[in-house]
Design a protein around this motif. Structure first.
Motif, short mmCIF file in Angstrom:
data_model
loop_
_atom_site.label_atom_id
_atom_site.label_comp_id
_atom_site.label_asym_id
_atom_site.label_seq_id
_atom_site.Cartn_x
_atom_site.Cartn_y
_atom_site.Cartn_z
N VAL A 165 0.85 -1.18 0.00
CA VAL A 165 0.00 0.00 0.00
C VAL A 165 0.89 1.23 0.00
CG1 VAL A 165 -1.80 1.28 1.18
CG2 VAL A 165 -1.81 -1.22 1.25
N GLU A 166 0.80 2.03 -1.07
CA GLU A 166 1.60 3.24 -1.19
C GLU A 166 0.86 4.43 -0.61
OE1 GLU A 166 2.15 1.06 -5.27
OE2 GLU A 166 0.54 1.47 -3.84
N SER A 167 1.64 5.41 -0.18
CA SER A 167 1.09 6.67 0.28
C SER A 167 2.15 7.74 0.13
CB SER A 167 0.61 6.58 1.72
OG SER A 167 1.68 6.25 2.59
N GLY A 168 1.72 9.00 0.20
CA GLY A 168 2.66 10.10 0.25
C GLY A 168 2.80 10.90 -1.02
N GLY A 169 2.12 10.55 -2.07
CA GLY A 169 2.23 11.33 -3.30
C GLY A 169 1.58 12.69 -3.13
N GLY A 170 1.71 13.51 -4.16
CA GLY A 170 1.10 14.84 -4.12
C GLY A 170 1.62 15.71 -5.23
N SER A 171 1.37 17.00 -5.10
CA SER A 171 1.80 17.98 -6.10
C SER A 171 2.80 18.94 -5.49
CB SER A 171 0.59 18.76 -6.62
OG SER A 171 -0.34 17.91 -7.26
N VAL A 172 3.90 19.17 -6.20
CA VAL A 172 4.92 20.10 -5.74
C VAL A 172 5.44 20.90 -6.92
CG1 VAL A 172 5.66 18.69 -3.79
CG2 VAL A 172 6.75 18.38 -6.02
N GLU A 173 6.12 21.98 -6.61
CA GLU A 173 6.78 22.75 -7.65
C GLU A 173 8.16 22.17 -7.93
OE1 GLU A 173 4.70 27.11 -6.81
OE2 GLU A 173 6.84 26.80 -6.44
N ALA A 174 8.67 22.45 -9.10
CA ALA A 174 10.00 21.97 -9.46
C ALA A 174 11.02 22.40 -8.40
CB ALA A 174 10.40 22.52 -10.82
N GLY A 175 11.89 21.47 -8.06
CA GLY A 175 12.87 21.71 -7.01
C GLY A 175 12.42 21.28 -5.63
N GLY A 176 11.14 20.93 -5.50
CA GLY A 176 10.60 20.52 -4.22
C GLY A 176 10.89 19.06 -3.89
N SER A 177 10.35 18.62 -2.76
CA SER A 177 10.59 17.27 -2.27
C SER A 177 9.28 16.60 -1.85
CB SER A 177 11.54 17.30 -1.07
OG SER A 177 12.79 17.84 -1.41
N LEU A 178 9.28 15.29 -1.92
CA LEU A 178 8.17 14.47 -1.45
C LEU A 178 8.72 13.19 -0.84
CD1 LEU A 178 5.51 14.61 -4.33
CD2 LEU A 178 5.22 15.51 -2.02
N GLY A 179 7.94 12.60 0.06
CA GLY A 179 8.31 11.31 0.61
C GLY A 179 7.21 10.30 0.37
N LEU A 180 7.56 9.17 -0.19
CA LEU A 180 6.61 8.11 -0.46
C LEU A 180 6.85 6.95 0.49
CD1 LEU A 180 6.79 7.95 -4.38
CD2 LEU A 180 5.46 9.50 -2.93
N SER A 181 5.77 6.27 0.86
CA SER A 181 5.87 5.09 1.72
C SER A 181 5.17 3.91 1.09
CB SER A 181 5.23 5.37 3.09
OG SER A 181 5.89 6.41 3.77
N CYS A 182 5.73 2.74 1.27
CA CYS A 182 5.12 1.49 0.80
C CYS A 182 5.01 0.58 2.01
CB CYS A 182 5.97 0.86 -0.28
SG CYS A 182 5.39 -0.79 -0.79
N ALA A 183 3.80 0.38 2.48
CA ALA A 183 3.57 -0.49 3.62
C ALA A 183 3.38 -1.92 3.14
CB ALA A 183 2.34 -0.03 4.40
N VAL A 184 4.21 -2.82 3.67
CA VAL A 184 4.14 -4.24 3.32
C VAL A 184 3.40 -4.96 4.43
CG1 VAL A 184 5.49 -6.30 2.80
CG2 VAL A 184 6.35 -4.03 2.14
N SER A 185 2.38 -5.73 4.06
CA SER A 185 1.56 -6.37 5.10
C SER A 185 2.41 -7.29 5.97
CB SER A 185 0.41 -7.14 4.48
OG SER A 185 0.90 -8.14 3.59
N ARG A 186 3.25 -8.08 5.36
CA ARG A 186 4.17 -8.91 6.12
C ARG A 186 5.19 -9.51 5.19
NH1 ARG A 186 2.67 -14.58 6.31
NH2 ARG A 186 0.92 -15.00 4.92
N TYR A 187 6.36 -9.81 5.72
CA TYR A 187 7.39 -10.47 4.94
C TYR A 187 7.29 -11.98 5.18
CZ TYR A 187 9.72 -6.04 3.88
OH TYR A 187 10.03 -4.79 3.42
N THR A 188 6.81 -12.70 4.18
CA THR A 188 6.73 -14.15 4.28
C THR A 188 8.09 -14.80 4.14
OG1 THR A 188 4.51 -14.09 3.34
CG2 THR A 188 5.64 -16.21 3.31
N PHE A 189 8.92 -14.22 3.30
CA PHE A 189 10.24 -14.75 3.04
C PHE A 189 11.29 -13.93 3.77
CE2 PHE A 189 9.05 -17.81 -0.10
CZ PHE A 189 7.87 -17.30 -0.65
N ARG A 190 12.44 -14.51 3.98
CA ARG A 190 13.49 -13.85 4.77
C ARG A 190 14.29 -12.87 3.92
NH1 ARG A 190 16.88 -18.32 7.53
NH2 ARG A 190 17.53 -16.61 8.89
#
Length: 126
Positions: A3-28
């Motif tokens: 599940v991603e989050s954190g997108g949006g609109s910014v002006e050139a030169g700006g910054s954003l932070g995106l997150s990807c929530a993983v429900s669980r890690y089945t594999f190591r």
């Protein structure tokens, strides 16, 4: 499971932070990454990180990133982050989190070998 989050609109030169929530890690060991797709273009790799209990933490970036983006992971709450800095209008796209469970990462960041995807989050740079 992604599940991603954190997108949006910014002006050139700006910054954003995106997150990807993983429900669980089945594999190591897993390869989780960020990809993007602009209208009329193919999905392209942005950055990947090797996560999981025995994941090395190695990261790979597409050439166009040129030091502007940073991918990181948090084992305490399986989440993968993408920090976007010095954004340009060409960075405008839908950003997707993708995963290869039980796999190592490689420098090719080939989206066709990733089998699991989130719904995407829009990044718009004006």
């Amino acid at each position: 499971q992604l599940v991603e989050s954190g997108g949006g609109s910014v002006e050139a030169g700006g910054s954003l932070g995106l997150s990807c929530a993983v429900s669980r890690y089945t594999f190591r060991r897993n390869c989780v990454g960020w990809f993007r797709q602009a209208p009329g273009k193919e999905r392209e790799g942005v950055a990947v990180i090797e996560t999981g209990e025995i994941g090395s933490g190695v990261t790979y970036y597409a050439d166009f990133v040129a030091g502007r983006f940073s991918i990181s992971g948090d084992k305490r709450k399986p989440t993968v982050y993408l920090e976007l800095n010095n954004l340009k209008p060409d960075d405008t796209a839908m950003y997707y989190c993708g995963a290869r469970w039980g796999a190592s990462c490689s420098s090719s960041i080939d989206s066709t070998i990733f089998g699991y995807w989130g719904q995407g989050t829009q990044v718009t740079v004006s």
